[in-house]
Motif scaffolding. Structure first.
Motif, PDB file in Angstrom:
ATOM      1  N   GLU A 347      38.189  -4.095  -5.964  1.00 46.70           N
ATOM      2  CA  GLU A 347      38.352  -5.092  -6.600  1.00 46.70           C
ATOM      3  C   GLU A 347      38.535  -4.984  -8.009  1.00 46.70           C
ATOM      4  OE1 GLU A 347      36.084  -9.588  -7.599  1.00 46.70           O
ATOM      5  OE2 GLU A 347      35.075  -7.881  -6.428  1.00 46.70           O
ATOM      6  N   ALA A 348      37.850  -4.163  -8.677  1.00 46.65           N
ATOM      7  CA  ALA A 348      37.743  -3.840 -10.172  1.00 46.65           C
ATOM      8  C   ALA A 348      39.233  -3.103 -10.615  1.00 46.65           C
ATOM      9  CB  ALA A 348      36.658  -2.971 -10.465  1.00 46.65           C
ATOM     10  N   SER A 349      39.960  -2.340  -9.733  1.00 48.82           N
ATOM     11  CA  SER A 349      41.010  -1.685 -10.083  1.00 48.82           C
ATOM     12  C   SER A 349      42.201  -2.759  -9.824  1.00 48.82           C
ATOM     13  CB  SER A 349      41.337  -0.372  -8.949  1.00 48.82           C
ATOM     14  OG  SER A 349      40.254   0.465  -9.385  1.00 48.82           O
ATOM     15  N   LEU A 350      42.025  -3.739  -8.795  1.00 47.43           N
ATOM     16  CA  LEU A 350      43.269  -4.578  -8.560  1.00 47.43           C
ATOM     17  C   LEU A 350      43.316  -5.649  -9.720  1.00 47.43           C
ATOM     18  CD1 LEU A 350      45.400  -6.014  -6.784  1.00 47.43           C
ATOM     19  CD2 LEU A 350      43.364  -7.129  -5.784  1.00 47.43           C
ATOM     20  N   ALA A 351      42.008  -5.753 -10.149  1.00 45.00           N
ATOM     21  CA  ALA A 351      41.616  -6.752 -11.307  1.00 45.00           C
ATOM     22  C   ALA A 351      42.553  -6.005 -12.745  1.00 45.00           C
ATOM     23  CB  ALA A 351      40.328  -7.252 -11.669  1.00 45.00           C
ATOM     24  N   HIS A 352      42.506  -4.991 -12.882  1.00 42.68           N
ATOM     25  CA  HIS A 352      42.699  -4.286 -13.875  1.00 42.68           C
ATOM     26  C   HIS A 352      44.044  -4.141 -14.076  1.00 42.68           C
ATOM     27  CE1 HIS A 352      42.900  -0.781 -16.890  1.00 42.68           C
ATOM     28  NE2 HIS A 352      44.241  -0.618 -16.199  1.00 42.68           N
ATOM     29  N   GLU A 353      44.858  -3.650 -12.813  1.00 40.43           N
ATOM     30  CA  GLU A 353      46.086  -3.807 -12.637  1.00 40.43           C
ATOM     31  C   GLU A 353      46.952  -4.941 -12.796  1.00 40.43           C
ATOM     32  OE1 GLU A 353      47.824  -1.095 -13.163  1.00 40.43           O
ATOM     33  OE2 GLU A 353      46.325   0.490 -12.507  1.00 40.43           O
ATOM     34  N   THR A 354      46.002  -6.187 -12.256  1.00 42.21           N
ATOM     35  CA  THR A 354      46.690  -7.539 -12.403  1.00 42.21           C
ATOM     36  C   THR A 354      46.593  -8.194 -13.949  1.00 42.21           C
ATOM     37  OG1 THR A 354      45.936  -8.134 -10.158  1.00 42.21           O
ATOM     38  CG2 THR A 354      46.251 -10.058 -11.583  1.00 42.21           C
ATOM     39  N   ILE A 368      42.926 -11.696 -19.984  1.00 35.79           N
ATOM     40  CA  ILE A 368      41.625 -11.319 -20.476  1.00 35.79           C
ATOM     41  C   ILE A 368      40.534 -11.863 -19.085  1.00 35.79           C
ATOM     42  CG2 ILE A 368      39.786 -12.360 -22.020  1.00 35.79           C
ATOM     43  CD1 ILE A 368      41.900 -12.748 -24.025  1.00 35.79           C
ATOM     44  N   THR A 369      40.885 -12.671 -18.441  1.00 33.53           N
ATOM     45  CA  THR A 369      40.029 -13.216 -17.336  1.00 33.53           C
ATOM     46  C   THR A 369      39.750 -12.015 -16.425  1.00 33.53           C
ATOM     47  OG1 THR A 369      40.326 -15.527 -17.810  1.00 33.53           O
ATOM     48  CG2 THR A 369      39.449 -14.837 -15.714  1.00 33.53           C
ATOM     49  N   SER A 374      37.405  -7.198 -14.174  1.00 35.06           N
ATOM     50  CA  SER A 374      37.381  -5.584 -13.736  1.00 35.06           C
ATOM     51  C   SER A 374      36.128  -5.077 -14.185  1.00 35.06           C
ATOM     52  CB  SER A 374      38.743  -4.842 -14.320  1.00 35.06           C
ATOM     53  OG  SER A 374      38.607  -3.508 -13.953  1.00 35.06           O
ATOM     54  N   VAL A 375      35.776  -5.268 -15.616  1.00 38.75           N
ATOM     55  CA  VAL A 375      34.536  -4.930 -16.144  1.00 38.75           C
ATOM     56  C   VAL A 375      33.393  -5.064 -15.308  1.00 38.75           C
ATOM     57  CG1 VAL A 375      33.288  -4.920 -18.229  1.00 38.75           C
ATOM     58  CG2 VAL A 375      35.766  -4.656 -18.599  1.00 38.75           C
ATOM     59  N   ARG A 376      33.309  -6.376 -14.969  1.00 44.45           N
ATOM     60  CA  ARG A 376      32.145  -6.780 -14.357  1.00 44.45           C
ATOM     61  C   ARG A 376      31.892  -6.196 -12.776  1.00 44.45           C
ATOM     62  NH1 ARG A 376      33.656 -11.469 -14.370  1.00 44.45           N
ATOM     63  NH2 ARG A 376      34.275 -12.075 -12.202  1.00 44.45           N
ATOM     64  N   THR A 377      33.132  -5.927 -12.295  1.00 48.40           N
ATOM     65  CA  THR A 377      32.760  -5.587 -10.690  1.00 48.40           C
ATOM     66  C   THR A 377      33.092  -3.839 -10.751  1.00 48.40           C
ATOM     67  OG1 THR A 377      35.268  -5.795 -10.706  1.00 48.40           O
ATOM     68  CG2 THR A 377      33.695  -7.596 -10.076  1.00 48.40           C
ATOM     69  N   ARG A 378      33.255  -3.254 -11.658  1.00 53.94           N
ATOM     70  CA  ARG A 378      33.436  -1.589 -11.636  1.00 53.94           C
ATOM     71  C   ARG A 378      32.087  -0.952 -11.678  1.00 53.94           C
ATOM     72  NH1 ARG A 378      37.526  -0.734 -15.003  1.00 53.94           N
ATOM     73  NH2 ARG A 378      39.086  -0.710 -13.257  1.00 53.94           N
ATOM     74  N   GLY A 379      32.148   0.086 -10.642  1.00 57.94           N
ATOM     75  CA  GLY A 379      30.661   0.775 -10.600  1.00 57.94           C
ATOM     76  C   GLY A 379      30.623   1.852 -11.762  1.00 57.94           C
ATOM     77  N   LEU A 390      38.250  -1.328 -21.045  1.00 59.97           N
ATOM     78  CA  LEU A 390      37.853  -2.251 -22.161  1.00 59.97           C
ATOM     79  C   LEU A 390      38.697  -2.096 -23.468  1.00 59.97           C
ATOM     80  CD1 LEU A 390      33.938  -0.642 -21.776  1.00 59.97           C
ATOM     81  CD2 LEU A 390      34.751  -3.216 -21.870  1.00 59.97           C
ATOM     82  N   GLY A 391      39.330  -0.957 -23.469  1.00 62.40           N
ATOM     83  CA  GLY A 391      40.421  -0.730 -24.347  1.00 62.40           C
ATOM     84  C   GLY A 391      41.316  -2.015 -24.478  1.00 62.40           C
ATOM     85  N   TYR A 392      42.108  -2.048 -23.150  1.00 61.78           N
ATOM     86  CA  TYR A 392      43.035  -2.980 -23.054  1.00 61.78           C
ATOM     87  C   TYR A 392      42.319  -4.381 -23.243  1.00 61.78           C
ATOM     88  CZ  TYR A 392      46.139   0.494 -20.692  1.00 61.78           C
ATOM     89  OH  TYR A 392      46.890   1.424 -20.577  1.00 61.78           O
ATOM     90  N   LEU A 393      41.155  -4.834 -22.798  1.00 62.68           N
ATOM     91  CA  LEU A 393      40.716  -5.852 -22.981  1.00 62.68           C
ATOM     92  C   LEU A 393      40.519  -6.316 -24.389  1.00 62.68           C
ATOM     93  CD1 LEU A 393      39.079  -8.723 -22.083  1.00 62.68           C
ATOM     94  CD2 LEU A 393      36.939  -7.300 -21.982  1.00 62.68           C
ATOM     95  N   GLY A 394      40.007  -5.195 -25.546  1.00 66.06           N
ATOM     96  CA  GLY A 394      39.756  -5.579 -26.580  1.00 66.06           C
ATOM     97  C   GLY A 394      41.177  -5.957 -27.414  1.00 66.06           C
TER      98      GLY A 394
END
Length: 463
Positions: A347-354, A368-369, A374-379, A390-394
């Motif tokens: 889920e985290a990787s899919l959210a990142h690429e999405t 941003i959402t 992705s940040v919330r669900t990544r282990g 996090l870099g992309y989010l910022g």
């Protein structure tokens, strides 16, 4: 002797709308990626070098290849030595990218971290759009056929040897996710050049074992390429991906071929080769590469395809590809055996690429959402990618005017980086952070000053 002005180079610089200083800066960026800090003749230049080359002086060493690549990236097409007005030269590294070169020969030349002379030759190559042109169907068919005759000598190879290569690949893959591609790649290359190479030249119990060993070695070569890509060693990454595709083609494993092509598309997209990235991504989801893949791998192939569609302004197709990738991942469950190479994709990787796709489509708020999801669900086992996300989010937050919010996000990036991540991609997020903060440095925002100083100190330590 009066030199003749290089009108071809002058015309290309004018087309690129580069001053001499801008051309030198672009050259230096490509050289840094290619050489990974190694100091060589013309590994760093100034505007006077460009002026001399326009004036008719022939550049030496790696300079012709580096300048061609810098202009190729700027103009979004392949610029050759002839087009730039330089004398033709050949590079052993570029020869390794020829699809006709046997992958076993290429594996034998992987000792770049051991033999200084070989390393010097390999460094002559640069990331080239020309090497992204895939072979035609006859090549794939020929590669997938069993060899005409088996070797009569060499080590006896069984499925236990295949499992050994797979176990090593998975162990280094997990380390790459935790520490980044700058940690351990040369150990992977050493194993490829010696142990894996000997296995591939051995005597196989049957054709199934032969194909399995070629597939396992292809995954290990792919991992070396991915680690190099993550550490911004782009020419080396392209060589490894090329070798991995050849080995996978020999194995006849269509989903594995798609997996490696997906990585090549990802790299091409990151480097600005949008059209080539789309062509490779389309090849990665073609036919059995997608149809025979498991749901998790289909989702991975599909979401990178979506990113390349978005980057090429195919908005509706990108949206459909995203939805298909979400559906594919939702179909993954414990009852389906997925290949180990997909262990990181959830889920985290899919959210990142999405999020990256939505960002490129101009939908920053939804991006941003998705980055936050992705940040919330990544282990915790995926710290390197966590820092990149996090870099992309910022960067997306500051593009929306959220300066202090971006600073809070980027503080987490530095927390992760300072804790021992060796990744050129993650380091680039810190460089980008400082660039995006520069318009705000004189506005007296405390968070900006503190973060910028900390980022500068970090880069001073690792550069």
């Amino acid at each position: 002797m009066v030199r003749e002005r290089n009108e071809k180079l002058a015309a290309l610089l004018e087309e690129a709308r580069w001053s001499r200083a801008q051309a030198a800066a672009a050259y230096n960026r490509v050289a840094e990626e290619t050489l990974n800090g190694e100091v060589r003749e013309n590994s760093k230049i100034g505007r006077s070098h460009v002026s001399m080359w326009v004036g008719g002086t022939q550049p030496t060493g790696i300079a012709p290849a580096i300048l061609c690549q810098a202009l190729s990236r700027r103009l979004k097409r392949e610029i050759t030595l002839q087009e730039i007005g330089f004398a033709a030269s050949t590079s052993p590294a570029q020869g390794a990218l020829d699809w006709r070169v046997d992958p076993l020969i290429t594996l034998n030349d992987l000792g770049s971290g051991v033999d200084p002379e070989r390393r010097r030759l390999l460094a002559g190559g640069v990331y080239s759009a020309a090497a992204l042109i895939l072979p035609d169907e006859t090549w794939w068919d020929a590669m997938s056929r069993p060899p005409a005759e088996e070797p009569s000598t060499g080590k006896r190879v069984g499925l236990g040897d295949v499992e050994t290569v797979r176990e090593l690949t998975l162990a280094f893959s997990r380390m790459d996710q935790r520490r980044g591609g700058g940690h351990g790649r040369r150990a992977v290359d050493e194993y490829l050049r010696n142990e894996a190479h000997n296995f591939l030249r051995g005597r196989f119990a049957d054709d199934e074992t032969r194909r399995a060993m070629f597939a396992a070695s292809a995954e290990l070569a792919y991992l070396s390429g991915w680690m190099a890509f993550d550490n911004s060693e782009h020419a080396i990454a392209l060589q490894r991906f090329n070798t991995a595709v050849k080995l996978a083609a020999r194995s006849g494993d269509a989903p594995l071929i798609g997996h490696i092509l997906r990585a090549m598309a990802h790299q091409a997209l990151d480097l600005g080769f949008r059209r080539e990235a789309l062509q490779i991504a389309q090849a990665s989801v073609h036919g059995e590469r997608y149809a025979a893949a498991t749901p998790r791998e289909r989702a991975l192939l599909g979401v990178v395809h979506a990113r390349t569609l978005a980057a090429n302004c195919h908005d509706q197709e990108a949206a459909r590809a995203l939805l298909r990738a979400e559906d594919d991942l939702s179909n993954a469950h414990d009852g389906i055996r997925e290949p180990d190479r997909t262990f990181f994709f959830g889920e985290a990787s899919l959210a990142h690429e999405t999020a990256c796709t939505l960002r490129d489509l101009g939908d920053h708020q939804r991006a941003i959402t998705e980055f936050r999801r992705s940040v919330r669900t990544r282990g915790t086992a995926f710290r390197r990618t966590h820092a990149v996300t996090l870099g992309y989010l910022g960067a997306t937050q500051i593009a929306q005017g959220g300066v202090e919010e971006a600073c809070a996000t980027w503080t987490s990036v530095l927390d992760a980086m300072e804790d021992g991540i060796y990744s050129g991609r993650a380091r680039q997020r810190v460089v980008e952070m400082r660039r995006l903060l520069s318009p705000y440095r004189k506005r007296g925002i405390p968070a900006v000053g503190a973060l910028d100083a900390r980022a500068a100190a970090y880069l001073a330590q690792v550069d």
